[in-house]
Motif scaffolding. Sequence first.
Motif, PDB file in Angstrom:
ATOM      1  N   ARG A  83       0.866  -1.182   0.000  1.00  0.00           N
ATOM      2  CA  ARG A  83       0.000   0.000   0.000  1.00  0.00           C
ATOM      3  C   ARG A  83       0.897   1.224   0.000  1.00  0.00           C
TER       4      ARG A  83
ATOM      5  N   VAL B 117      -1.683  -4.597  -0.095  1.00  0.00           N
ATOM      6  CA  VAL B 117      -3.019  -4.312  -0.613  1.00  0.00           C
ATOM      7  C   VAL B 117      -3.957  -5.461  -0.228  1.00  0.00           C
TER       8      VAL B 117
ATOM      9  N   ASP C 258      -9.909  -3.657  -5.067  1.00  0.00           N
ATOM     10  CA  ASP C 258      -8.612  -3.295  -5.648  1.00  0.00           C
ATOM     11  C   ASP C 258      -8.038  -4.406  -6.525  1.00  0.00           C
TER      12      ASP C 258
ATOM     13  N   SER D 185      -8.155  -5.061  -9.607  1.00  0.00           N
ATOM     14  CA  SER D 185      -7.535  -4.638 -10.867  1.00  0.00           C
ATOM     15  C   SER D 185      -6.043  -4.367 -10.683  1.00  0.00           C
ATOM     16  N   GLU D 186      -5.653  -3.944  -9.490  1.00  0.00           N
ATOM     17  CA  GLU D 186      -4.245  -3.653  -9.215  1.00  0.00           C
ATOM     18  C   GLU D 186      -3.365  -4.893  -9.362  1.00  0.00           C
TER      19      GLU D 186
ATOM     20  N   SER E 229      -1.202  -3.008 -11.523  1.00  0.00           N
ATOM     21  CA  SER E 229      -0.548  -2.271 -10.447  1.00  0.00           C
ATOM     22  C   SER E 229      -1.409  -1.072 -10.072  1.00  0.00           C
ATOM     23  N   ASP E 230      -0.832  -0.139  -9.352  1.00  0.00           N
ATOM     24  CA  ASP E 230      -1.568   1.047  -8.933  1.00  0.00           C
ATOM     25  C   ASP E 230      -0.664   2.252  -9.070  1.00  0.00           C
TER      26      ASP E 230
ATOM     27  N   ARG F 143      -2.514   8.551  -5.854  1.00  0.00           N
ATOM     28  CA  ARG F 143      -3.666   9.392  -6.217  1.00  0.00           C
ATOM     29  C   ARG F 143      -3.259  10.665  -6.970  1.00  0.00           C
TER      30      ARG F 143
ATOM     31  N   LYS G 166      -2.458   9.434 -10.504  1.00  0.00           N
ATOM     32  CA  LYS G 166      -3.621   8.812 -11.139  1.00  0.00           C
ATOM     33  C   LYS G 166      -4.628   9.851 -11.635  1.00  0.00           C
TER      34      LYS G 166
ATOM     35  N   TYR H 126      -5.452   5.950 -17.595  1.00  0.00           N
ATOM     36  CA  TYR H 126      -5.308   4.922 -16.568  1.00  0.00           C
ATOM     37  C   TYR H 126      -6.661   4.638 -15.920  1.00  0.00           C
TER      38      TYR H 126
ATOM     39  N   GLU I 117      -8.365   1.056 -15.706  1.00  0.00           N
ATOM     40  CA  GLU I 117      -8.679   0.500 -14.387  1.00  0.00           C
ATOM     41  C   GLU I 117     -10.178   0.222 -14.254  1.00  0.00           C
TER      42      GLU I 117
ATOM     43  N   GLN J 277     -11.678  -3.441 -13.678  1.00  0.00           N
ATOM     44  CA  GLN J 277     -12.395  -3.703 -12.433  1.00  0.00           C
ATOM     45  C   GLN J 277     -13.835  -4.119 -12.725  1.00  0.00           C
TER      46      GLN J 277
END
Length: 181
Positions: free
Chosen positions: A37, A48, A76, A78-79, A83-84, A87, A90, A96, A100, A104
């Motif tokens: 995280r 995560v 979460d 999709s991460e 990945s992620d 914020r 993003k 992205y 995402e 998701q």
Amino acid sequence: MSDYILTYSKIKFFPLEPIMEDIKIEDIAHSLSLMTRVNGHCSHFYSVGQHSILCYREAKSRGYSERVQLGCLIHDASESYISDLTRPVKKNLPEYFAIEEKLQSVIYDRFGLGDLSDEERKQIENVDDTLLHYEFETLMEFPIFDVPPKKGMEHEFSLRDFASVENEFISVFKNLYNQEN
């Protein structure tokens, strides 16, 4: 080079054109249990996957439906395939967000949550934000919100072995998914 990733279960997964049948909870649980995280900027390794389990527990403590509990567990997911991003980054990459959201959505469809209502989505988002606040407060000594959000229970943010997180994630998933289907 093709536009796929090789998953833990050795599936060639195409994150930009996901195939629902290629989405495996074992791949999601394994990946999220190893993914940190907040880009790893906390006091110790915190995954995560662990966050997702705590979101599930928070939803359960609030008496939310099993659909919302499952949604919290896999919010979460999709991460695990793309990945992620933090914020601040993003929010400046609309492409992205589109990738995402599409991924998701396929994941939710795969596990019977493609028809989540706006209210259910708001509950999942609220649980996620609540955990975010208390994670930052505990693991970084930096509260996100001026007024701490109401939580349904106390949470343990201690260091956990990734394998125990992975196993618990799968166990919780199987319990909720079997009840839903």
